[in-house]
Scaffold this motif. Structure first.
Motif, short mmCIF file in Angstrom:
data_model
loop_
_atom_site.label_atom_id
_atom_site.label_comp_id
_atom_site.label_asym_id
_atom_site.label_seq_id
_atom_site.Cartn_x
_atom_site.Cartn_y
_atom_site.Cartn_z
N VAL A 74 0.83 -1.19 -0.04
CA VAL A 74 -0.02 -0.22 -0.21
C VAL A 74 1.00 1.16 -0.02
N GLU A 75 2.11 1.21 0.71
CA GLU A 75 2.76 2.56 0.72
C GLU A 75 3.81 2.51 -0.30
N LEU A 96 -10.21 5.69 -3.62
CA LEU A 96 -10.70 5.04 -2.34
C LEU A 96 -11.74 3.95 -2.35
N GLN A 111 -9.93 0.82 -3.55
CA GLN A 111 -9.24 0.23 -2.54
C GLN A 111 -10.13 -0.36 -1.42
N LEU A 133 -10.44 -4.34 0.27
CA LEU A 133 -10.36 -4.52 1.59
C LEU A 133 -11.69 -5.37 2.26
N LEU A 167 -5.87 10.29 1.07
CA LEU A 167 -5.74 8.92 0.53
C LEU A 167 -4.91 8.22 1.64
N ARG A 168 -3.70 8.95 2.22
CA ARG A 168 -2.75 8.09 2.76
C ARG A 168 -3.25 8.09 4.47
N GLN A 210 -5.83 5.30 4.46
CA GLN A 210 -5.27 3.96 4.45
C GLN A 210 -4.87 3.73 5.93
N GLU A 211 -4.03 4.48 6.32
CA GLU A 211 -3.67 4.33 7.84
C GLU A 211 -4.79 3.94 8.85
N HIS A 237 -6.15 0.65 7.93
CA HIS A 237 -5.15 -0.31 8.22
C HIS A 237 -5.11 -0.65 9.94
#
Length: 381
Positions: free
Chosen positions: A243-244, A259, A262, A266, A293-294, A297-298, A301
């Motif tokens: 992902v990173e 988004l 993704q 998930l 977006l980041r 994602q974080e 996660h």
């Protein structure tokens, strides 16, 4: 200028401030073109950044619809009036561009243009681009150009500041590229260390299971269960790193579509239900879209790997010129005031840094047993 010096100065000030607000090159180019067209009241405006092969690396237009632009076809080459602006580096003000001996025509879908004002954008001796306007919205003098000497002077001022804005944007992007390269190097080392350790443990545990399978099947079964657990952990490490390491195609798909894709992945990959909903979100400056977006994602996660959530809901809504992102889970939650522990565990420091870096705000609401809500707001452009 027909609107008078006070309103004209205000318009110039607004245009220059708009250019200075953006850090991404593509956003700066769009702002320059839109500002120039509005400031000089023209029907069309464009800005081309040359490449090293006789064409344009980037070509941004304003006043042309997406359908028209698609019908026009590939980016133009450096010929005719565009070549003159780039290679001779002087302003061009023409009553009718079609009657100039250097005019070489345009594609059939190209809009018809007559009076023309263009000039190079320069940084010292370097020509950074060609900026031009066409079809001024005013009565044309007989055989003359609608664009005046005042217009040319105004566009010259705009081009000088455009050169500064473009230079700053290029420096920012180069700096960010270096940061990304350093981050990827760090992630590569972490990935190597983490996955190597997991694979080493997998190998030893599998060997132990093989040795026990005949004389102690119960213990062998336990070792095999450990193999499965280690394999799952290794898969999680790889998933997080991928992902990173793989930047989302925000330029092509935009934040909403990226988004949504993704989150669909998930939702299929995890036992928890993961949903996404968006409402009225406009395109944001590139840096803000990447930061959102980041952070999403974080937060996802964290919710899927650490909280034990059965459901995670992600929403993205328009808020004035900007947007608000929310990631809500029904997991175990935590005590936000324990910032040191939570910050390390949940990446809150990273999320806050990304948010602050684009002028946004981040809010975290959580309590043990009550789930977690991460809310990020950005100002837009």
């Amino acid at each position: 200028m027909s609107k008078g010096p006070r309103s004209g100065l205000s318009a110039v000030s607004t245009a220059l401030l708009a250019m200075s607000r953006h850090l991404e090159v593509r956003d700066v180019l769009k702002t320059i073109v839109a500002s120039a067209r509005e400031l000089l009241d023209a029907q069309y405006a464009a800005l081309g950044v040359p490449d090293d092969h006789g064409g344009f690396a980037q070509f941004v237009v304003d006043g042309v619809s997406d359908a028209q632009w698609k019908a026009i076809g590939p980016l133009p080459r450096q010929h005719g009036i565009l070549a003159a602006m780039l290679h001779e580096a002087r302003p061009e003000r023409l009553a009718d561009v079609r009657e100039d001996p250097r005019f070489e025509g345009w594609p059939s879908a190209h809009p018809d243009m007559s009076d023309f004002l263009g000039l190079p954008i320069r940084d010292g001796d370097e020509v950074m681009g060609a900026l031009f306007l066409a079809n001024k919205n005013c009565p044309k003098p007989e055989g003359g150009c609608g664009f005046t000497e005042d217009d040319e002077e105004l566009l010259t001022i705009l081009a000088q500041h455009a050169a500064i804005a473009l230079t700053n944007a290029r420096l920012y992007e180069r700096s960010r590229e270096l940061t990304i390269a350093e981050e990827r190097s760090r992630l590569a080392h972490e990935l190597h260390d983490a996955v190597s350790q997991k694979l080493f443990s997998l190998r030893l545990t599998a060997q132990a299971a093989a040795a026990l399978v005949d004389r102690d099947p119960a213990r062998a079964k336990g070792e095999l269960q450990q193999v499965a657990a280690l394999a799952a952990e290794a898969a999680d490490e790889l998933r997080a790193a991928v992902v990173e390491l793989r930047p989302a195609a925000l330029d092509e798909d935009g934040l909403v579509a990226t988004l949504r894709t993704q989150i669909q992945v998930l939702d299929r990959a995890h036992s928890a239900r993961v949903t996404f909903d968006s409402c009225g979100v406009r395109a944001l400056p590139a840096a803000q879209e990447e930061a959102m977006l980041r952070v999403a994602q974080e937060a996802l996660h964290n919710a899927l790997r650490h909280s034990g959530a059965a459901r995670v809901d992600v929403t993205l809504e328009r808020h004035g010129p900007g947007a608000v992102l929310r990631v809500i889970d029904d997991g175990g939650g935590f005590e936000p005031r324990a910032t040191r522990r939570a910050g390390r565990h949940l990446g809150l420091v990273s999320m806050r840094d990304r948010t602050n870096g684009v002028g946004g705000t981040l809010t975290v609401e959580s309590a043990p047993g009550k789930g977690t809500t991460i809310e990020m707001e950005v100002p837009g452009g």
